[in-house]
Design a protein around this motif. Structure first.
Motif, mmCIF file in Angstrom:
data_model
loop_
_atom_site.group_PDB
_atom_site.id
_atom_site.type_symbol
_atom_site.label_atom_id
_atom_site.label_comp_id
_atom_site.label_asym_id
_atom_site.label_seq_id
_atom_site.Cartn_x
_atom_site.Cartn_y
_atom_site.Cartn_z
ATOM 1 N N LEU A 157 -10.124 -57.781 -55.927
ATOM 2 C CA LEU A 157 -11.386 -57.043 -55.797
ATOM 3 C C LEU A 157 -12.031 -57.326 -54.432
ATOM 4 O O LEU A 157 -12.514 -58.428 -54.165
ATOM 5 C CB LEU A 157 -12.343 -57.429 -56.930
ATOM 6 C CG LEU A 157 -11.870 -57.138 -58.356
ATOM 7 C CD1 LEU A 157 -12.934 -57.553 -59.369
ATOM 8 C CD2 LEU A 157 -11.507 -55.655 -58.535
ATOM 9 N N HIS A 158 -11.969 -56.327 -53.580
ATOM 10 C CA HIS A 158 -12.587 -56.372 -52.248
ATOM 11 C C HIS A 158 -13.863 -55.557 -52.447
ATOM 12 O O HIS A 158 -13.821 -54.322 -52.410
ATOM 13 C CB HIS A 158 -11.600 -55.687 -51.297
ATOM 14 C CG HIS A 158 -11.934 -55.750 -49.840
ATOM 15 N ND1 HIS A 158 -12.314 -56.894 -49.199
ATOM 16 C CD2 HIS A 158 -11.921 -54.772 -48.871
ATOM 17 C CE1 HIS A 158 -12.505 -56.646 -47.908
ATOM 18 N NE2 HIS A 158 -12.285 -55.365 -47.692
ATOM 19 N N ALA A 159 -14.969 -56.246 -52.741
ATOM 20 C CA ALA A 159 -16.068 -55.474 -53.335
ATOM 21 C C ALA A 159 -17.442 -55.749 -52.729
ATOM 22 O O ALA A 159 -17.711 -56.824 -52.202
ATOM 23 C CB ALA A 159 -16.112 -55.788 -54.831
ATOM 24 N N LEU A 160 -18.284 -54.738 -52.857
ATOM 25 C CA LEU A 160 -19.674 -54.734 -52.378
ATOM 26 C C LEU A 160 -19.714 -54.966 -50.867
ATOM 27 O O LEU A 160 -18.807 -54.569 -50.157
ATOM 28 C CB LEU A 160 -20.521 -55.765 -53.141
ATOM 29 C CG LEU A 160 -20.491 -55.608 -54.689
ATOM 30 C CD1 LEU A 160 -21.317 -56.679 -55.375
ATOM 31 C CD2 LEU A 160 -20.965 -54.223 -55.118
ATOM 32 N N GLY A 161 -20.755 -55.603 -50.396
ATOM 33 C CA GLY A 161 -20.921 -55.821 -48.956
ATOM 34 C C GLY A 161 -22.232 -56.575 -48.782
ATOM 35 O O GLY A 161 -23.006 -56.718 -49.743
ATOM 36 N N PRO A 162 -22.528 -57.059 -47.585
ATOM 37 C CA PRO A 162 -23.741 -57.857 -47.391
ATOM 38 C C PRO A 162 -25.030 -57.152 -47.841
ATOM 39 O O PRO A 162 -25.924 -57.808 -48.387
ATOM 40 C CB PRO A 162 -23.756 -58.114 -45.885
ATOM 41 C CG PRO A 162 -22.322 -58.093 -45.515
ATOM 42 C CD PRO A 162 -21.693 -57.037 -46.377
ATOM 43 N N ALA A 163 -25.131 -55.840 -47.630
ATOM 44 C CA ALA A 163 -26.375 -55.152 -48.002
ATOM 45 C C ALA A 163 -26.580 -55.205 -49.519
ATOM 46 O O ALA A 163 -27.697 -55.470 -50.004
ATOM 47 C CB ALA A 163 -26.343 -53.707 -47.509
ATOM 48 N N GLU A 164 -25.494 -54.964 -50.275
ATOM 49 C CA GLU A 164 -25.604 -55.010 -51.735
ATOM 50 C C GLU A 164 -25.914 -56.435 -52.211
ATOM 51 O O GLU A 164 -26.756 -56.635 -53.077
ATOM 52 C CB GLU A 164 -24.303 -54.533 -52.406
ATOM 53 C CG GLU A 164 -24.120 -53.040 -52.397
ATOM 54 C CD GLU A 164 -23.090 -52.628 -51.358
ATOM 55 O OE1 GLU A 164 -23.032 -53.270 -50.284
ATOM 56 O OE2 GLU A 164 -22.349 -51.664 -51.617
ATOM 57 N N VAL A 165 -25.217 -57.414 -51.621
ATOM 58 C CA VAL A 165 -25.417 -58.808 -52.043
ATOM 59 C C VAL A 165 -26.864 -59.227 -51.761
ATOM 60 O O VAL A 165 -27.531 -59.839 -52.606
ATOM 61 C CB VAL A 165 -24.410 -59.742 -51.323
ATOM 62 C CG1 VAL A 165 -24.746 -61.211 -51.577
ATOM 63 C CG2 VAL A 165 -22.986 -59.432 -51.795
ATOM 64 N N HIS A 166 -27.362 -58.853 -50.599
ATOM 65 C CA HIS A 166 -28.751 -59.193 -50.247
ATOM 66 C C HIS A 166 -29.723 -58.534 -51.232
ATOM 67 O O HIS A 166 -30.681 -59.158 -51.697
ATOM 68 C CB HIS A 166 -29.030 -58.729 -48.815
ATOM 69 C CG HIS A 166 -30.436 -58.954 -48.388
ATOM 70 N ND1 HIS A 166 -30.903 -60.186 -47.980
ATOM 71 C CD2 HIS A 166 -31.509 -58.112 -48.351
ATOM 72 C CE1 HIS A 166 -32.183 -60.088 -47.697
ATOM 73 N NE2 HIS A 166 -32.574 -58.837 -47.909
ATOM 74 N N PHE A 167 -29.462 -57.275 -51.569
ATOM 75 C CA PHE A 167 -30.317 -56.506 -52.493
ATOM 76 C C PHE A 167 -30.312 -57.156 -53.888
ATOM 77 O O PHE A 167 -31.358 -57.330 -54.511
ATOM 78 C CB PHE A 167 -29.767 -55.070 -52.555
ATOM 79 C CG PHE A 167 -30.575 -54.116 -53.387
ATOM 80 C CD1 PHE A 167 -31.795 -53.638 -52.941
ATOM 81 C CD2 PHE A 167 -30.095 -53.667 -54.618
ATOM 82 C CE1 PHE A 167 -32.529 -52.724 -53.705
ATOM 83 C CE2 PHE A 167 -30.805 -52.764 -55.383
ATOM 84 C CZ PHE A 167 -32.035 -52.295 -54.931
ATOM 85 N N ILE A 168 -29.106 -57.519 -54.365
ATOM 86 C CA ILE A 168 -28.999 -58.144 -55.697
ATOM 87 C C ILE A 168 -29.755 -59.478 -55.706
ATOM 88 O O ILE A 168 -30.480 -59.795 -56.650
ATOM 89 C CB ILE A 168 -27.501 -58.370 -56.074
ATOM 90 C CG1 ILE A 168 -26.769 -57.036 -56.196
ATOM 91 C CG2 ILE A 168 -27.380 -59.149 -57.384
ATOM 92 C CD1 ILE A 168 -25.239 -57.164 -56.220
ATOM 93 N N ALA A 169 -29.601 -60.252 -54.625
ATOM 94 C CA ALA A 169 -30.278 -61.562 -54.547
ATOM 95 C C ALA A 169 -31.793 -61.389 -54.589
ATOM 96 O O ALA A 169 -32.491 -62.091 -55.319
ATOM 97 C CB ALA A 169 -29.852 -62.286 -53.273
ATOM 98 N N GLN A 170 -32.284 -60.403 -53.844
ATOM 99 C CA GLN A 170 -33.729 -60.169 -53.805
ATOM 100 C C GLN A 170 -34.252 -59.782 -55.175
ATOM 101 O O GLN A 170 -35.261 -60.293 -55.641
ATOM 102 C CB GLN A 170 -34.013 -59.021 -52.842
ATOM 103 C CG GLN A 170 -34.349 -59.473 -51.449
ATOM 104 C CD GLN A 170 -34.903 -58.312 -50.631
ATOM 105 O OE1 GLN A 170 -34.606 -57.152 -50.894
ATOM 106 N NE2 GLN A 170 -35.702 -58.633 -49.641
#
Ligand code: SF4
Length: 383
Positions: A157-170
């Motif tokens: 699974l090569h998945a999501l990206g920094p923008a999604e990870v940052h959004f989920i964390a927030q």
């Protein structure tokens, strides 16, 4: 008298030309010794070096860092988890607002069908991309990844990206580290460098004003490197950025990779692609934006190879520039042609419609005079 003046002007021009040549050669020599060139030196090369000089030095650097005969490629499949996104990037024709007509979320049956087709074609990587979907929290991705891994343990699974990870964390009020650790435990194998566009906030506030800032993007990658998660880096150029800002982007990527913890893989590859403008808000707002030419793309690939001497792999984006320019890039620093891309929905929604089968990919590499090497998502050979 007039004749003397014009002779003096010609001599003056010749001296300037010789000085420029000397300066260009000394910067290219520095790059060839795998030394980091500065922002000003990279700017100088972009402005004054011929395309031939850039390609030649980039190709030599590629041959120092990689097997000169091999060009790697991969069979993977891009599946969009959903098209729901509140980010509203002005270059993206793919997303829709959550709850609006046309919003979808990929179902279990659709994953099964798509992954089985990927396995049949000899692929083992799923590029899972989403968007900033307020309805999908960390639990949603944990359950999706662990379920996919249970049913298809061989799939990476090569998945999501920094923008999604940052959004989920927030949204989940967790740290980036907690989110990444949780996603890795659920089955995340590697983090694509999506959403980088240009890592300069002046540009980001124009093209993707609701996305994470440059520092936030870099921070997610920094944390990923401390966890030794395999990552890649990207650049989408040819819109409202300046040449200086493209180079600033490259240098930020180079510095982050250089400062990764000892033993961490950092960025396995760098991939640049040109902005696809057809029907985008950005095209409407900036009608003066010119499509990046083949020559300009090759120049940027070569410059990337010359600046990023600490990153092993440079991928040419045949998907956005076509097979012929993709092949030329193999002589301008690129040593990887990426995926045959069984499915792609984002750049194709903005005008990129190139496709390639596995047989065509092998033929493309061989036709250019190289040996194809099928690889995994972490750039190890596919066995
Ligand atoms: S590029 Fe990604 S984050 Fe931006 S609007 Fe499209 S789906 Fe959303």
């Amino acid at each position: 008298m007039k004749k003397n003046i014009s002779v003096n002007i010609e001599i003056g021009k010749m001296q300037i030309f010789i000085e420029m040549q000397k300066m260009t050669e000394s910067i290219l020599d520095k790059a060839l010794s795998l030394e980091f060139i500065s922002l000003d030196e990279a700017k100088y090369l972009y402005k004054h070096a011929t395309l031939g000089d850039l390609m030649s030095v980039a190709h030599q650097i590629r041959n120092i860092l990689n097997n000169p005969q091999q060009v790697s490629w991969i069979v993977d499949r891009n599946v969009n988890i959903s098209n729901r996104c509140v980010c509203g990037c002005k270059f993206c024709n793919f997303h829709v607002k959550p709850g609006s007509d046309g919003a979808y979320i990929t179902t279990e049956a659709e994953y099964d069908e798509k992954i089985n087709a990927l396995i049949e074609k000899g692929g083992n990587q799923l590029l899972l991309q989403g968007g900033l979907d307020p309805k999908a929290g960390l639990d949603f991705y944990v359950s999706l990844f662990s379920d996919l891994k249970k049913r298809f343990p061989q799939i990476k699974l090569h998945a999501l990206g920094p923008a999604e990870v940052h959004f989920i964390a927030q949204r989940s009020k967790l740290s980036v580290e907690e989110v990444l650790k949780t996603l890795v435990a659920a089955g995340l194998d590697s983090l694509p460098g999506a959403g980088a566009e240009i890592l300069v906030d002046r540009v980001r506030t124009i093209v993707s004003p609701n996305k994470c800032t440059s520092d936030e993007w870099l921070n997610v990658m920094r944390v990923a490197h401390t966890l030794n998660l395999c990552t890649s880096a990207t650049m989408m150029f040819g819109h409202v950025e300046t040449i200086d800002e493209r180079i600033e982007h490259l240098i930020k990527i180079r510095e982050l990779h250089q400062n990764r913890p000892e033993g961490a893989s950092g960025f396995s590859a760098f991939i640049a692609w040109p902005f696809q403008k057809s029907g985008t808000v950005l095209e409407r707002d900036f009608p003066e934006i010119q499509t990046v030419s083949g020559e300009e793309y090759i120049r940027m690939v070569a410059l990337s190879r010359i600046v990023l001497v600490n990153i092993k792999n440079i991928q040419a984006s045949w998907l956005t520039v076509g097979k012929d320019i993709g092949q030329m890039c193999l002589f301008a620093g690129a040593n990887d042609l990426g995926s045959i891309m069984i499915e792609e929905n984002v750049v194709s929604a903005a005008g990129a419609h190139y496709t390639m089968t596995a047989e065509q990919m092998v033929a493309t590499i061989e036709e250019a005079g190289f040996t194809p090497l099928k690889r995994n998502q972490d750039y190890t050979p596919y066995l």
